[in-house]
Design an enzyme around this catalytic site. Structure first.
Site, mmCIF file in Angstrom:
data_model
loop_
_atom_site.group_PDB
_atom_site.id
_atom_site.type_symbol
_atom_site.label_atom_id
_atom_site.label_comp_id
_atom_site.label_asym_id
_atom_site.label_seq_id
_atom_site.Cartn_x
_atom_site.Cartn_y
_atom_site.Cartn_z
ATOM 1 N N MET A 1 33.573 45.366 44.952
ATOM 2 C CA MET A 1 35.204 45.612 44.399
ATOM 3 C C MET A 1 36.120 44.157 44.409
ATOM 4 S SD MET A 1 37.142 47.549 42.895
ATOM 5 C CE MET A 1 38.867 46.828 42.562
ATOM 6 N N GLU A 2 36.504 43.955 43.339
ATOM 7 C CA GLU A 2 37.013 42.672 42.947
ATOM 8 C C GLU A 2 38.453 42.506 43.473
ATOM 9 O OE1 GLU A 2 36.356 44.786 40.640
ATOM 10 O OE2 GLU A 2 37.836 45.010 39.129
ATOM 11 N N ASN A 3 38.970 43.285 44.701
ATOM 12 C CA ASN A 3 40.100 43.110 45.096
ATOM 13 C C ASN A 3 40.628 41.573 45.069
ATOM 14 O OD1 ASN A 3 39.964 45.990 45.817
ATOM 15 N ND2 ASN A 3 38.751 44.776 47.405
ATOM 16 N N GLU B 1 40.245 51.383 43.548
ATOM 17 C CA GLU B 1 40.021 51.394 42.023
ATOM 18 C C GLU B 1 39.257 52.709 41.978
ATOM 19 O OE1 GLU B 1 37.510 48.432 39.938
ATOM 20 O OE2 GLU B 1 38.756 48.912 38.036
ATOM 21 N N HIS C 1 30.051 38.438 39.043
ATOM 22 C CA HIS C 1 30.814 39.417 38.274
ATOM 23 C C HIS C 1 32.315 39.583 38.870
ATOM 24 C CE1 HIS C 1 30.888 43.430 36.247
ATOM 25 N NE2 HIS C 1 31.801 43.699 37.330
ATOM 26 N N GLU C 2 32.223 39.667 40.121
ATOM 27 C CA GLU C 2 33.522 39.747 40.881
ATOM 28 C C GLU C 2 34.480 38.640 40.779
ATOM 29 O OE1 GLU C 2 33.897 42.665 41.615
ATOM 30 O OE2 GLU C 2 31.820 43.286 41.310
ATOM 31 N N HIS D 1 36.061 38.481 37.502
ATOM 32 C CA HIS D 1 37.250 39.681 37.708
ATOM 33 C C HIS D 1 38.320 39.062 38.066
ATOM 34 C CE1 HIS D 1 35.629 43.471 36.422
ATOM 35 N NE2 HIS D 1 34.938 43.457 37.328
HETATM 36 ZN ZN LIG Z 1 33.428 45.045 37.729
#
Ligand SMILES: [Zn+2]
Length: 1023
Positions: A433-435, A298, A466-467, A470
């Site tokens: 990072m929310e992969n 991202e 948070h992740e 997502h």
């Molecule tokens: Zn985020």
């Protein structure tokens, strides 16, 4: 992650609770590759031959062509990235004010094209020629290629000018965004990363669907060597246009509607920045260097790992196979279905075909990690880390399991994958990072050591929450394009606070969210801010969206909306939205429409929220009361407004309470202020009115003189208002003083009540505001005033400082408060504080570091110890050998707080070159040094002198660069420093002079200057 501006705005020294930027933990991961510089925003300083330029007069487009591989000389990399950005930016900046200046001077087709020698002629002739040439170009030359031989007329039917691909052939596409005629349906990707040679081989088979007949297929690819491409089994040539990171295949006949197979084989090197498919290394406790490969896609880097349609709306499924050495494991979004032994001793892992998803969410990792797992409903949750840190994964595992259960219930849609991996990656610039199914984290944001405090856990919990949010907001339902990034980030940020306050009430997350809203207001008060939903096209514009506005303001306006709707309506609307748009893409309006449908009140959600997403900034509401008649008015709260004629109007769900009922939620009354002014009629007399109950709304309130006086009187009984309201009164009156609406005398009047205050939120807000002023005075060498401010702080907070315990503490709220108080006390050299800190440090050293310093006090204790040579040496060795990332960062902060200039210079150098201090920490080092008097000018000089190196390590425009610039300049408040900063920024040219953060920095210095000019006398008089 959460807010771009943690480092920028928390210059309050005393109150830095989290060493990582809370709201922007993710942001630091969105680094561009270092060589991408924003040339487009500045007149290029390098020569572009006139025959490299093609003009298309009617559309004022300019393309730089011929800057592909074949034409590059010794500066080829610079030219290449420059060309890429030039191409992108000139084509796409028309709606962007910020770039309107210099780049467009190159877009005057008439002058530069027809009359290059006109400069030497007399003015009259020049004007005439220019007018004539404009006329000729616009009306007679439909498309005009300029070469050394002049301007040759091209086919008059051509409306588009095609760039030249690397092979010399015309590239058949002229837009930065991909054509919509062809969509990917399924990717089949095989990768063989070679960790010894730092390269990888790949093969991707893409099943594409042709929706409209077309002769071209265009997709993204960056920095890879394509060795073979076939379409429906036949070898086809691939054209590449590097500046836009696009490749294309041309067909002699139209492709009919239907599905086709495209296969591409390629090789590439690992990315040497932190995006794409990159390699990373760390040293284990035995001193052995280990390497790993991981991805960060991202927003725009999937194209560096495999050729793909790299835009969020091109959703597809992905089947991934990875070949590796047997001593490594590989991970990807989906569960592994099988491992095959290959003849050469290697093994190939194959993963299940993924859900339909966007390219930026694809991920894979090859590393030597261990893991612990647990089942939650139908999902196996696992936490991965390097073997040395296997004891630090358990908190994350518990937390992720609890939050996953919460979200499954809250959203009424179960997390759709059978596994969810959370992976801590060492030496990682990113935060998290929310992969989908494979969330990556920095170690600090996932691992919790034995000595970690609840405050460290609060950070880890926030990032996980948070992740995980997502996985629904972003992964299941994705914004159509990056202009609505806030739909991902604002929502995930809001959900992180909401979920934690439900699942982990002990973590006192509401105070944290309140601070986040204050920070968002401060950032959004500047002219350099932007609307929540903004037009973005170019890569640098996409990068800049990952900021406080998308995250923190996005979350703040969602809170305001939820507080306005009736109980349960917000959740109902969200569930409906997720169900309706499951696995597809959306825009802001889609969310508002879903919420409008469930709202049973007379609130038009869409109409109201529109005003909060299209205007930059937020409103200042002014309240004037005359008996039972209250006049309300709104205007844009804009610092440094100058003569701005801003007529933005917001639909404000204005809330208020009075003395008869002021603490419970049920006391709250609402008035919808949509016009510039309105009259509110009260049913009866009141002693006072407090607007913006609990500061749930994203606006600042100003009262008339009587209104403020009444509130200040009311505060004699502290509990008359909730603590959020008290904190907000402090925040707002300082902000109003910066705006010039109230005098500093009035600020001090309000602050008189603080001696009776005991709650964390108002006290930390007050310390933050006073600390900011103290630091400015100190750095202006207003020594007398600085010392009076110190006495003021002593007088108002001294007894609280003295009464703080130095023992282990369990309440997050108490820890937050005492770490703020004690860090301020020790930084002001209060004897009791420094003595206690030294005592704890000595105990720790004497016990061979087995004595446990309360983790929330570690930074304070270490900072005191770092002021002696012996202490500094002990800390440096601790930094080098610690296996706890949170402790490491606290130690580094202490090292950087030294007042010894030689040590300051050493630490600056070492953190930039990465030899003894990790380069990822350079922004933290700059930030810490700049808070103190001894080093801030050295740090500024260092930044100036090393700008070239810094921008090789951190991309221009990235969060790291923003933090560095803001830290280095936000302490300036004099004209000399303003000019000095402006001269430096102007000298950057292509290396960053047009960054938004440069405007922000300049605005901030001007604001500091103005405040000082207006208030120095008051301070002399009243402090
Ligand atoms: Zn985020």
């Amino acid at each position: 992650m959460e807010s771009t501006n943690h480092l920028n705005q928390q210059e309050y020294g005393a109150i830095e609770r989290a060493p990582l930027p809370r709201n922007m933990i993710e942001n630091s991961m969105f680094e561009e590759e270092p060589d991408v510089v924003d040339l487009a925003k500045e007149s290029p300083s390098y020569p572009i031959d006139s025959d490299d330029v093609v003009y298309e007069p009617r559309s004022s487009r300019l393309l730089v062509r011929g800057l592909g591989e074949n034409d590059l000389d010794e500066d080829e990399e610079d030219y290449e990235s420059s060309a890429r950005l030039l191409g992108m930016s000139f084509m796409n900046r028309s709606s962007n004010q910020r770039s309107a200046s210099s780049s467009y001077t190159r877009q005057q087709p008439s002058g530069s094209c027809s009359m290059p020698s006109a400069k030497t002629t007399v003015i009259g002739v020049l004007i005439l020629v220019v007018v004539v040439s404009i006329f000729m170009v616009i009306y007679f030359v439909p498309g005009c290629t300029f070469t050394r031989n002049g301007c040759s007329k091209t086919n008059s039917t051509i409306n588009k000018i095609f760039p030249i691909s690397t092979s010399g052939e015309l590239f058949p596409w002229t837009e930065l965004r991909l054509p919509s005629s062809v969509h990917p349906v399924r990717y089949d990707i095989s990768l063989h990363p070679d960790l010894k040679n730092m390269s990888f081989q790949g093969s991707v088979s893409i099943k594409v669907e042709v929706l409209h007949e077309t002769k071209i297929i265009v997709l993204h690819s960056s920095d890879m060597n394509i060795t073979k491409a076939t379409f429906e089994g036949k070898v086809v040539p691939v054209l590449e246009y590097k500046p836009w990171q696009q490749i294309a295949i041309k067909f002699p006949e139209d492709l009919k509607k239907g599905t086709y197979g495209l296969n591409i084989d390629y090789t590439a090197s690992f990315s040497n920045s932190y995006d794409g498919f990159y390699n990373s290394s760390y040293v284990d406790t035995n001193g052995t260097k280990r390497v790993l490969a991981a991805t960060q896609f991202e927003p725009l880097a999937a194209r560096k790992a495999f050729p793909c349609f790299d835009e969020p709306a091109f959703k597809s499924t992905f089947l991934i196979k990875i070949t590796r050495e047997p001593n490594y494991i590989s991970l990807s979004n989906m569960p592994k279905v099988k491992t095959t032994n290959l003849k050469n001793g290697l093994q190939e892992d194959e993963f299940k075909e993924s859900e339909t998803m966007s390219t930026y969410l694809v991920a894979f990792i090859v590393a030597e990690f261990i893991s612990y797992s647990r089942n939650v409903s139908n999902t196996t949750v696992s936490v991965y880390a390097v073997p040395d840190k296997k004891e630090q994964v358990h908190y994350a595992l518990d937390t992720a399991a609890k939050l996953l259960e919460f979200y499954n219930t809250f959203f009424e849609i179960d997390y759709p994958l059978r596994k969810l991996d959370l992976v801590a990656i060492p030496d990682f610039l990113a935060g998290a990072m929310e992969n989908w199914g494979l969330i990556t984290f920095r170690e600090t944001t996932l691992l919790v050591g034995n000595n970690s405090s609840p405050i460290d856990k609060q950070l880890v919990t926030s990032v996980i929450a948070h992740e995980l949010a997502h996985q629904w907001f972003g992964n299941l339902v994705t914004m159509r394009w990056w202009n609505d990034l806030w739909l991902n980030e604002g929502f995930a940020t809001y959900m992180q606070y909401m979920s934690i306050s439900n699942v982990f009430p002990d973590l006192d997350i509401n105070t944290e969210f309140l601070n986040v809203r204050f920070k968002a207001l401060a950032k959004d008060a500047l002219n350099s801010s932007h609307p929540v939903s903004a037009v973005v096209s170019t890569p640098e514009q996409v990068e800049e969206m990952f900021d406080s506005v998308s995250y923190e303001k996005g979350a703040s306006i969602l809170l305001m909306l939820n507080a306005t709707l009736r109980d349960g309506e917000f959740r109902k609307g969200v569930i409906e939205y997720l169900q309706k748009y499951n696995r597809s893409n959306t825009e802001s309006e889609d969310l508002w429409n879903s919420l409008s449908q469930v709202s049973k009140q007379n609130v038009n959600v869409s109409e109201m929220m529109h005003t909060w997403t299209v205007h930059k900034g937020f409103p200042l509401v002014t309240v004037k009361r005359n008996g039972t008649q209250v006049t309300l008015s709104q205007e844009h709260f804009l610092l440094n407004a100058g003569n701005s004629m801003d007529d933005s109007l917001w639909h404000i769900p204005l809330t208020y309470v009075n003395e008869s009922c002021s603490v419970l939620s049920s006391c709250k009354q609402v008035f919808h202020l949509k016009d510039k002014t309105a009259i509110l009629k009260l049913p009866g007399k009141v002693k006072w009115l407090k607007f913006n109950f609990r500061s749930d709304g994203f606006y600042i309130v100003h009262y008339d003189v009587e209104g403020w006086k009444d509130l200040i009187e009311a505060l004699q009984n502290v509990t008359v208002l909730p603590c959020e309201d008290r904190a907000a009164l402090i925040n707002n009156i300082f902000a109003l003083s910066r705006l010039g609406k109230v005098s500093f005398r009035q600020v001090l009047n309000l602050m008189n009540y603080i001696k009776n205050e005991t709650e964390t939120a108002p006290l930390t807000e007050a310390l933050f505001q006073l600390g900011q002023i103290y630091r400015l005075l100190d750095k202006r060498s207003e020594l007398n005033l600085a010392s009076r401010m110190k006495s003021y702080i002593d007088d108002h907070f001294g007894s609280l400082m003295e009464s703080q315990s130095w023992e282990l503490e369990t309440s997050v709220s108490k820890m937050t408060l005492r770490s703020a108080l004690l860090e301020m006390a020790c930084s002001l050299n209060r004897l009791n504080c420094t003595t206690q800190a030294k005592r704890l440090f000595d105990q720790w050293v004497d016990s061979n570091k087995t004595f446990q310093i309360p983790s929330d006090l570690m930074t304070t204790v270490f900072k005191v110890a770092a002021q002696t040579d012996d202490g500094w040496d002990v800390l440096l060795s601790t930094y080098k050998h610690s296996i706890c990332d949170a402790e490491k960062r606290k130690t580094l902060e202490a090292l950087a707080s030294t007042q010894d200039v030689r040590k300051i210079i050493w630490i600056l150098q070492k953190s930039l070159d990465g030899s003894e201090i990790q380069t990822q920490e350079f922004p933290l080092v700059i930030h810490t040094i700049c808070k103190n008097f001894a080093g801030y000018l050295y740090a500024w000089d260092f930044v100036k002198e090393n700008w070239g190196k810094i921008t090789q390590k951190f991309a221009v425009g990235s969060f790291a660069i923003q933090s560095i610039i803001m830290s280095a300049t936000s302490q300036f408040s004099t004209k000399t420093h303003l000019m000095e900063a402006q001269n430096f920024f102007n000298s950057l040219g292509a290396k960053g002079s047009q960054m938004r953060i440069v405007q922000e920095a300049t605005e901030t210095i001007k604001q500091n200057m103005r405040w000082m000019e207006e208030n120095l006398d008051t301070l002399q008089h009243w402090l």
